[in-house]
Design a protein around this motif. Sequence first.
Motif, short mmCIF file in Angstrom:
data_model
loop_
_atom_site.label_atom_id
_atom_site.label_comp_id
_atom_site.label_asym_id
_atom_site.label_seq_id
_atom_site.Cartn_x
_atom_site.Cartn_y
_atom_site.Cartn_z
N HIS A 1 77.87 51.65 82.51
CA HIS A 1 77.82 52.97 81.87
C HIS A 1 77.17 54.00 82.79
CE1 HIS A 1 77.68 55.92 78.64
NE2 HIS A 1 76.41 56.12 78.91
N ALA A 2 76.18 53.55 83.57
CA ALA A 2 75.49 54.45 84.50
C ALA A 2 76.31 54.73 85.75
CB ALA A 2 74.14 53.85 84.90
N GLY A 3 77.43 54.00 85.92
CA GLY A 3 78.29 54.24 87.07
C GLY A 3 77.99 53.38 88.27
N LEU A 4 77.02 52.46 88.16
CA LEU A 4 76.67 51.61 89.29
C LEU A 4 77.61 50.42 89.44
CD1 LEU A 4 72.77 51.50 88.99
CD2 LEU A 4 74.14 52.83 90.59
N LEU B 1 69.11 62.80 99.05
CA LEU B 1 70.15 63.39 98.20
C LEU B 1 71.52 63.17 98.81
CD1 LEU B 1 71.05 65.08 95.77
CD2 LEU B 1 70.56 67.14 97.12
N TYR B 2 71.63 63.40 100.10
CA TYR B 2 72.91 63.25 100.79
C TYR B 2 73.40 61.80 100.72
CZ TYR B 2 76.41 64.16 104.47
OH TYR B 2 77.57 64.32 105.17
N ARG B 3 72.49 60.85 100.93
CA ARG B 3 72.88 59.45 100.89
C ARG B 3 73.30 59.02 99.48
NH1 ARG B 3 72.22 56.54 105.31
NH2 ARG B 3 70.96 57.36 107.02
N ALA C 1 78.69 52.19 92.93
CA ALA C 1 77.89 53.23 93.57
C ALA C 1 76.48 52.71 93.81
CB ALA C 1 77.84 54.48 92.69
N ALA C 2 75.80 53.33 94.77
CA ALA C 2 74.46 52.86 95.14
C ALA C 2 73.36 53.53 94.33
CB ALA C 2 74.22 53.12 96.63
N SER C 3 73.70 54.49 93.50
CA SER C 3 72.70 55.16 92.67
C SER C 3 73.37 55.74 91.44
CB SER C 3 72.01 56.28 93.45
OG SER C 3 72.89 57.38 93.63
N GLU C 4 72.57 56.03 90.41
CA GLU C 4 73.10 56.64 89.21
C GLU C 4 73.71 58.00 89.51
OE1 GLU C 4 70.37 54.91 89.25
OE2 GLU C 4 70.20 53.66 87.46
N LEU C 5 73.08 58.74 90.42
CA LEU C 5 73.59 60.07 90.77
C LEU C 5 74.97 59.96 91.39
CD1 LEU C 5 73.36 63.10 91.16
CD2 LEU C 5 72.05 62.67 93.25
N SER C 6 75.12 59.03 92.33
CA SER C 6 76.41 58.84 92.97
C SER C 6 77.46 58.40 91.95
CB SER C 6 76.29 57.80 94.08
OG SER C 6 77.53 57.57 94.69
N GLY C 7 77.07 57.49 91.06
CA GLY C 7 78.00 57.02 90.04
C GLY C 7 78.44 58.13 89.11
#
Length: 228
Positions: free
Chosen positions: A60-63, A165-167, A76-82
């Motif tokens: 659900h978090a996109g990971l 943030l970029y990563r 994805a490597a983070s919730e933000l990326s997901g």
Amino acid sequence: MSLDPVRRPSLSTEVLDTLRRQITSGEWPVGTRIPPEPELMRQLGVARGTVREAVRALAHAGLLEVRQGDGTYVRAASELSGAVQRLYADRASAELLDVRAALEGKAAHLAATHVTDDDLAALAAALERRAEAWAARDFEGWVSADWEFHTRVVDASGNALLAELYRNLTEPLRASMSGLWERPGFNGADPAGHEDLLAALRGQDPAEAARQADINISATAEWHRSTR
């Protein structure tokens, strides 16, 4: 003043945190198929329901991505990326390119005054691999080398928060490069925004470095617009 009692996290929360650390630490890289349920149950010493609850939460978090009949993969490597991948999966890449322009332009400006000799050597090596891959028509190799160059420029900025943030946006931003190889007029060996950016960094010229970063993103955006 009274304090609320300290409560121990639930078992499902502990399992979720353990699996998240496997992802965010890079132990399970993006694209990796994670161990099946029985193996996770054995390693963690928990019931099937606890594992499934944690996997559902991370999906659900996109990971994670659950593929029926195939397994569960790191998305994805983070919730933000997901979250970005989920929100922009069906959107034009223009907004992602705007984000790249903002982050990379500032990073290049900062890198011009913070870059080290080791940074410059690593950037030059990435561009050499990029040129070799382009000449060999190795698109995957070209994308990897190109993305390494941009990531190293951001790292050289000296701004840890900007780099983090970029990563966290690596997967969706890198995905915005997909298909460029086949676009009419695209030149993966163009020195503008790459070799010319490296020259600006060597010359410690912040304004020119930022300009070269913008040239690269602007050209990419133009290729996307011209081939819609």
